[in-house]
Design an enzyme around this catalytic site. Sequence first.
Site, PDB file in Angstrom:
ATOM      1  N   ARG A 140      40.317  -3.608  14.931  1.00 53.22           N
ATOM      2  CA  ARG A 140      40.044  -3.110  13.587  1.00 53.22           C
ATOM      3  C   ARG A 140      41.257  -2.321  13.098  1.00 53.22           C
ATOM      4  NH1 ARG A 140      36.872  -6.353  13.948  1.00 53.22           N
ATOM      5  NH2 ARG A 140      34.607  -6.320  13.687  1.00 53.22           N
ATOM      6  N   TYR A 184      26.062  -8.203   3.658  1.00 56.02           N
ATOM      7  CA  TYR A 184      26.784  -7.042   3.155  1.00 56.02           C
ATOM      8  C   TYR A 184      28.146  -7.447   2.601  1.00 56.02           C
ATOM      9  CZ  TYR A 184      29.653  -2.830   3.134  1.00 56.02           C
ATOM     10  OH  TYR A 184      30.526  -1.831   2.774  1.00 56.02           O
ATOM     11  N   SER A 193      35.409  -3.592   0.159  1.00 57.25           N
ATOM     12  CA  SER A 193      35.367  -3.652   1.617  1.00 57.25           C
ATOM     13  C   SER A 193      36.208  -4.811   2.142  1.00 57.25           C
ATOM     14  CB  SER A 193      33.924  -3.831   2.098  1.00 57.25           C
ATOM     15  OG  SER A 193      33.883  -4.126   3.480  1.00 57.25           O
ATOM     16  N   GLY A 202      23.687   9.956   1.591  1.00 59.19           N
ATOM     17  CA  GLY A 202      24.409  11.202   1.412  1.00 59.19           C
ATOM     18  C   GLY A 202      23.753  12.387   2.094  1.00 59.19           C
ATOM     19  N   LYS A 262      29.405  -7.159  -1.296  1.00 60.78           N
ATOM     20  CA  LYS A 262      30.589  -6.420  -1.730  1.00 60.78           C
ATOM     21  C   LYS A 262      31.540  -7.331  -2.508  1.00 60.78           C
ATOM     22  CE  LYS A 262      31.385  -2.604  -0.825  1.00 60.78           C
ATOM     23  NZ  LYS A 262      31.035  -1.357  -1.559  1.00 60.78           N
ATOM     24  N   ILE A 271      32.674   9.087   2.401  1.00 62.12           N
ATOM     25  CA  ILE A 271      33.904   8.963   1.609  1.00 62.12           C
ATOM     26  C   ILE A 271      33.763   9.709   0.291  1.00 62.12           C
ATOM     27  CG2 ILE A 271      35.434   7.344   0.432  1.00 62.12           C
ATOM     28  CD1 ILE A 271      34.646   5.261   2.583  1.00 62.12           C
TER      29      ILE A 271
END
Length: 305
Positions: free
Chosen positions: A216, A148, A124, A45, A152, A21
């Site tokens: 999703r 996770y 998220s 990255g 977030k 992103i």
Amino acid sequence: MSTNPQTHPRLVLVTGGAGFIGSHLVDALIAAGYRVRVIENFACGTREYLNRAAELVEGDIRDASSIVNAFEGVDTVFHVAALPRIPLSIAKPVETHMTNVVGTLNVLIAARDHKVRRVVYSGSSSVYGDQATMPLVETMTANPLNPYALQKYVAEQYARMFHRLFGMQTITLRYFGVYGRRMPHEGSYVLAVAAFLKARREGRPLEIYGDGEQTRDFTHVSDVVSANMLAMDCEIADGRALNIGRGENISVNRIAAMIGGPTIHREGRPGDMRDTRADWTQAARVLGWRPRVSIEEGIADLLKE
């Protein structure tokens, strides 16, 4: 989209600017005429994705001393860097906590100390967990199902708190199922779209976890980028979170059928949400944003690669 930099272009900072992103966001910012500085440690990255017109600071958000000077003269910070892997967060919660929570706190402190005008945090939709109703709206109580998702959520609460305590302009964009070119195809957390495309190219069956009827809200990366650009100068930046999702929930089985090829089913994975679908009403109101790329258009583009 905000594309009106000053005569002397504003300097913006993107953490994780060589990631999936982040690299798309950097490209868009440079195309719009902004000066862009990137913090990157290349844990997630890819050097080839980093726009050559961007200034690179090789640092690690877990180590405040390695990033603090990068905030000098910055107008807006886009905090995109993260370890976005649910299975990894279950196996190594401390390691992911250090990046996703401590790293975010380090970014916020550095931004505060350098009097950065605004921080846009990449949140998220996983913070919602399982909810009784759809679509998911920002007023719902968070119900994170894995480390996770919890990390977030804690990080976005830090962003909200920095607005309340220090008057810093902050805003969280809660992404839903981001996909598109440059998305990761390797690692312990790969979106179904990427996993299916990789299997198709390698002549393997598409692996579906569980019954495949889990859904999703798949959101194209270009729509996520446009939300970030709009969040840069929107009038409200009081720490609130905004859903950035297309507003359609597509089953994993349907995605597999669109990509094509034989399928096999595997046992479902723990810690996964059953369904996601965004209500993006607030993003439309606050940002003037709306999703534009359909799943059919997005998949068709990926099949050309």
